[in-house]
Motif scaffolding. Structure first.
Motif, mmCIF file in Angstrom:
data_model
loop_
_atom_site.group_PDB
_atom_site.id
_atom_site.type_symbol
_atom_site.label_atom_id
_atom_site.label_comp_id
_atom_site.label_asym_id
_atom_site.label_seq_id
_atom_site.Cartn_x
_atom_site.Cartn_y
_atom_site.Cartn_z
ATOM 1 N N ALA A 1 30.694 107.657 43.231
ATOM 2 C CA ALA A 1 31.394 106.452 43.680
ATOM 3 C C ALA A 1 32.494 106.806 44.683
ATOM 4 C CB ALA A 1 31.986 105.708 42.479
ATOM 5 N N CYS A 2 33.221 107.882 44.420
ATOM 6 C CA CYS A 2 34.257 108.326 45.358
ATOM 7 C C CYS A 2 33.637 108.710 46.705
ATOM 8 C CB CYS A 2 35.044 109.503 44.779
ATOM 9 S SG CYS A 2 36.143 109.049 43.439
ATOM 10 N N TRP A 3 32.488 109.351 46.667
ATOM 11 C CA TRP A 3 31.818 109.739 47.908
ATOM 12 C C TRP A 3 31.433 108.503 48.722
ATOM 13 C CZ3 TRP A 3 26.917 109.070 49.984
ATOM 14 C CH2 TRP A 3 26.647 109.846 51.122
ATOM 15 N N TYR A 4 30.864 107.478 48.055
ATOM 16 C CA TYR A 4 30.492 106.261 48.760
ATOM 17 C C TYR A 4 31.711 105.551 49.341
ATOM 18 C CZ TYR A 4 25.511 106.148 47.737
ATOM 19 O OH TYR A 4 24.179 106.422 47.707
ATOM 20 N N VAL A 5 32.797 105.472 48.583
ATOM 21 C CA VAL A 5 34.015 104.827 49.082
ATOM 22 C C VAL A 5 34.558 105.594 50.282
ATOM 23 C CG1 VAL A 5 36.427 104.322 48.506
ATOM 24 C CG2 VAL A 5 34.610 103.730 46.901
ATOM 25 N N THR A 6 34.615 106.929 50.175
ATOM 26 C CA THR A 6 35.107 107.743 51.283
ATOM 27 C C THR A 6 34.222 107.580 52.517
ATOM 28 O OG1 THR A 6 35.968 109.327 49.696
ATOM 29 C CG2 THR A 6 35.744 110.085 51.942
ATOM 30 N N SER A 7 32.922 107.544 52.323
ATOM 31 C CA SER A 7 32.005 107.359 53.453
ATOM 32 C C SER A 7 32.205 106.004 54.111
ATOM 33 C CB SER A 7 30.555 107.493 52.990
ATOM 34 O OG SER A 7 30.310 108.799 52.555
ATOM 35 N N GLY A 8 32.389 104.966 53.308
ATOM 36 C CA GLY A 8 32.621 103.634 53.863
ATOM 37 C C GLY A 8 33.922 103.555 54.641
ATOM 38 N N VAL A 9 34.979 104.147 54.085
ATOM 39 C CA VAL A 9 36.262 104.166 54.790
ATOM 40 C C VAL A 9 36.135 104.919 56.112
ATOM 41 C CG1 VAL A 9 38.630 105.057 54.679
ATOM 42 C CG2 VAL A 9 37.665 103.856 52.724
ATOM 43 N N THR A 10 35.447 106.052 56.082
ATOM 44 C CA THR A 10 35.250 106.824 57.311
ATOM 45 C C THR A 10 34.444 106.028 58.336
ATOM 46 O OG1 THR A 10 35.309 108.871 56.053
ATOM 47 C CG2 THR A 10 34.346 108.991 58.234
ATOM 48 N N LEU A 11 33.379 105.379 57.899
ATOM 49 C CA LEU A 11 32.538 104.609 58.804
ATOM 50 C C LEU A 11 33.321 103.490 59.484
ATOM 51 C CD1 LEU A 11 29.643 103.990 59.851
ATOM 52 C CD2 LEU A 11 29.448 102.435 57.913
#
Length: 98
Positions: free
Chosen positions: A21-31
Motif C-alpha cells: 500500500a505504501c508503494w502504491y501511494v508513493t507511486s501515485g504521489v510521484t506520478l
C-alpha cells in the motif's frame, strides 16, 4: 505451537500489505507530482529525469553502504575475514577459474 505460527503468518501478511500500500501511494504521489512539475512549472523533462536518476543513485548508495558504516544490529554485520566464525565463511563465494 500452531497458534504462534498462525499469528506470525498473519503479522507477515499484514506487514507485506502495508508495504505494498505504501508503494502504491508513493507511486501515485510521484506520478501526480511529476505531472504537476511538468505542466504547471514548465520544467524540462530532461531536468526532471536527471534529478530522479541522481536521487535514485544516491538513495541506492545509502541503502547499500550505510548499513556497513553504522549497522543497527551488530549480529547482522557482513562476514569478513576478521569476524568470520568458521573456515567455510572465509572461503570465497565463487570457485577459482579453471
Amino acid at each position: 505451537m500452531g497458534r504462534e505460527s498462525d499469528d506470525e503468518t498473519t503479522r507477515l501478511v499484514i506487514k507485506r500489505l502495508v508495504f505494498i500500500a505504501c508503494w502504491y501511494v508513493t507511486s501515485g504521489v510521484t506520478l501526480f507530482g511529476n505531472k504537476h512539475i511538468l505542466n504547471q512549472l514548465r520544467t524540462n523533462p530532461s531536468t526532471l529525469a536527471t534529478f530522479q536518476m541522481i536521487s535514485t543513485a544516491l538513495l541506492g548508495c545509502a541503502k547499500i553502504y550505510l548499513p556497513r558504516i553504522c549497522p543497527s544490529e551488530p549480529d547482522k554485520l557482513p562476514v569478513t575475514a576478521s569476524n568470520a566464525s568458521s573456515d567455510e565463511e572465509r572461503l570465497p563465494a565463487l570457485p577459482p577459474p579453471t
